[in-house]
Design a protein around this motif. Structure first.
Motif, short mmCIF file in Angstrom:
data_model
loop_
_atom_site.label_atom_id
_atom_site.label_comp_id
_atom_site.label_asym_id
_atom_site.label_seq_id
_atom_site.Cartn_x
_atom_site.Cartn_y
_atom_site.Cartn_z
N LEU A 36 -56.14 57.65 94.48
CA LEU A 36 -55.26 56.94 95.41
C LEU A 36 -53.95 56.51 94.75
N ASN B 249 -54.51 59.37 99.03
CA ASN B 249 -54.61 60.46 98.05
C ASN B 249 -53.66 61.58 98.44
N VAL C 124 -61.39 56.59 94.25
CA VAL C 124 -60.41 55.52 94.01
C VAL C 124 -59.30 55.96 93.07
N GLU C 125 -59.67 56.73 92.05
CA GLU C 125 -58.66 57.10 91.05
C GLU C 125 -57.63 58.09 91.60
#
Ligand code: GDP
Length: 476
Positions: free
Chosen positions: A74, A248, A71-72
């Protein structure tokens, strides 16, 4: 079709039966020994909370390549927009007008190139990607090839002409894809323009614009006089914000072919829309069943660039052959691996030609949110009366667990549009006292559509009912 349910279960160390159950919830009637395709496999892997990991060579095909993007990693990406509508309602004019709003086009010194998609930088600095091939045929063909690249559809309706057959086709294709729509009521400069009538007619197709208490955004524009464009852009950005579109950028690139051709001087050239990661000059890749190494990248302004990130369309030079629109591009670590993957895909393509397991993307996605299995179907009949009777009867046989979803219904011979719609949604195509027209017939064969003809409504209902029961049975 890349992996059997049992194989996938083994790899995830999950019970096969649980996967089958999940698949049923997604609307797919598949047994342990049947194969599922890449997207379904990926979805399942995610559903079961597993990270996608590389196990073997073929795994690139089920996306078990690298890890799922954390998630981080993205970052917000530009929305990808497709314009649809009836012929002559102003799709091309609107695409040109929107392109003209680009604030960097002039200063960059580049010359507009038609590469199948372009990007516009708005006054506020936001970026929007527009696919340059208007129309729902291209849209659904891409979707049938597994390339769901469009985030937002702009439905163009000429205010002087109103809803026409292709407008309705476009609505059906958009709905089937589950893509949000913004209605652009065009030609509002014309004295005979009647935008309110367009809004009212849209109600008949369950499209309720905001003014009428619904949630579909609409905007009055004139592609000719260039009015309403800022408002349209604002609404696209608003829609995109709601959707929280991300990717990403810091990984090996993946993308889809928008268009491709053999160019006299440059050889095989493909426009690729990057979906995730960053595509760079020098990258080794596989497109469809072709491999290659990026020799050069050219953007929509005709400028050579060194790289292209998510949602960016670029022409890619350095292909070994001409791929097809919708084909997936995957960057791999070296040429040996590119050849392996290309060979594997070639084999898959050959296999697909001989056998096709229908899968159900629409079912899958709608079921994920609603948990009701849907049975999608396209209907054509000889007269309005029987079409209505069939639609009503089909709606009545829906239950709490499984629901008939009529993607489109109409009077007259089965058309190409019906076939692409059915194909993209893997839905059966039912003809009641009608047959396909000359163009639709070969397409239906090529797309391996399940075509059924009936002349008795009772028979039609019986068969649909049986199939629906068949989809539910293993859950009992
Ligand atoms: P497409 O077939 O949907 O791509 O439609 P086009 O963009 O080719 O437009 C069809 C015709 O409508 C052309 O003659 C355009 O000049 C005209 N047209 C497009 N937009 C407008 C508009 O906003 N106002 C008026 N008056 N004419 C328009």
């Amino acid at each position: 079709e890349v992996i059997t349910v049992q194989e996938l279960a083994n790899r995830m160390a999950e019970k096969g039966a649980d996967l089958v159950k999940s698949l049923f919830k997604m609307g797919q009637a598949v047994t342990l020994n049947q194969s599922i395709d890449q997207d379904t496999a990926e979805l399942l892997v995610e559903e079961f909370g597993h990270r996608i990991q590389r196990v073997s060579e073929a795994d690139v095909e089920i996306g078990i390549e690298g890890e799922l993007d954390p998630v981080e990693s993205l970052k917000v990406r530009a929305p990808v927009v497709t314009i649809m509508g009836h012929v002559d309602h102003g799709k091309t004019s609107l695409l040109d007008a929107l392109r003209g709003t680009d604030v960097v086009a002039g200063e960059s010194g580049g010359i507009t190139q038609h590469i199948g998609a372009y990007q516009v930088t708005t006054k506020g600095g936001d970026i929007i990607t527009f696919l340059d091939t208007p129309g729902h045929e291209a849209f659904s063909e891409m979707r049938a090839r597994g390339a769901n690249v469009t985030d937002i559809v702009i439905l163009v309706v000429a205010a002087d002409d109103g809803l026409m057959p292709q407008t309705i086709e476009a609505i059906n294709h958009t709905k089937a894809a589950g893509v949000p729509m913004i209605v652009a009521i065009n030609k509002c400069d014309k004295p005979e323009a009647n935008p309110q009538k367009v809004r009212e007619r849209l109600l008949e197709h369950e499209i309720v614009v905001e003014d009428m208490g619904g949630d579909v955004q609409d905007v009055q524009v004139s592609a000719l006089k260039k009015t309403g464009l800022d408002e349209l852009i604002e609404k696209i950005l608003l829609q995109a914000e709601v959707m929280e579109l991300t990717a990403n950028p810091d990984r090996a690139a993946e993308g889809n072919v928008i268009e491709a051709q053999l160019d006299k001087g440059r050889g095989a050239v493909a426009t690729v829309l990057v979906r995730k990661g960053t595509l760079k000059v020098g990258d080794t890749f596989v497109i469809g069943a072709e491999s290659g190494k990026v020799r050069a990248l050219v953007n929509d302004k005709g400028q050579q660039v060194k790289f292209a990130g998510p949602s960016v369309p670029v022409e890619v030079l350095g292909l070994s052959g001409v791929p097809m629109a919708g084909d997936q591009m995957t960057v791999v670590e070296n040429e040996a691996r590119a050849r392996e993957v290309a060979a594997y895909r070639q084999e898959q393509i050959t296999r697909k030609r001989t056998a096709s397991v229908p899968t159900n993307f629409e079912n899958m996605f709608s079921a994920l949110s609603t948990k009701v299995i849907e049975y999608p179907v396209v209907i054509r009949g000889d007269v309005q009366g029987s079409v209505e009777a069939i639609v009503n009867a089909l709606n009545r046989i829906s239950t709490d667990e499984i629901k008939v979803r009529i993607l489109s219904s109409g009077v007259g011979a089965i058309t190409e549009s019906d076939v692409t719609l059915a194909s993209a949604s893997r839905a059966p195509l039912i003809g009641f006292n009608v047959r396909p027209n000359a163009k639709a017939r070969p397409l239906a064969i090529r797309e391996k559509i399940s075509l059924r003809y009936y002349d008795v409504i009772y028979d039609l209902l019986e068969e649909v009912r049986n199939e629906m029961a068949g989809q539910l049975a293993p859950e009992r």
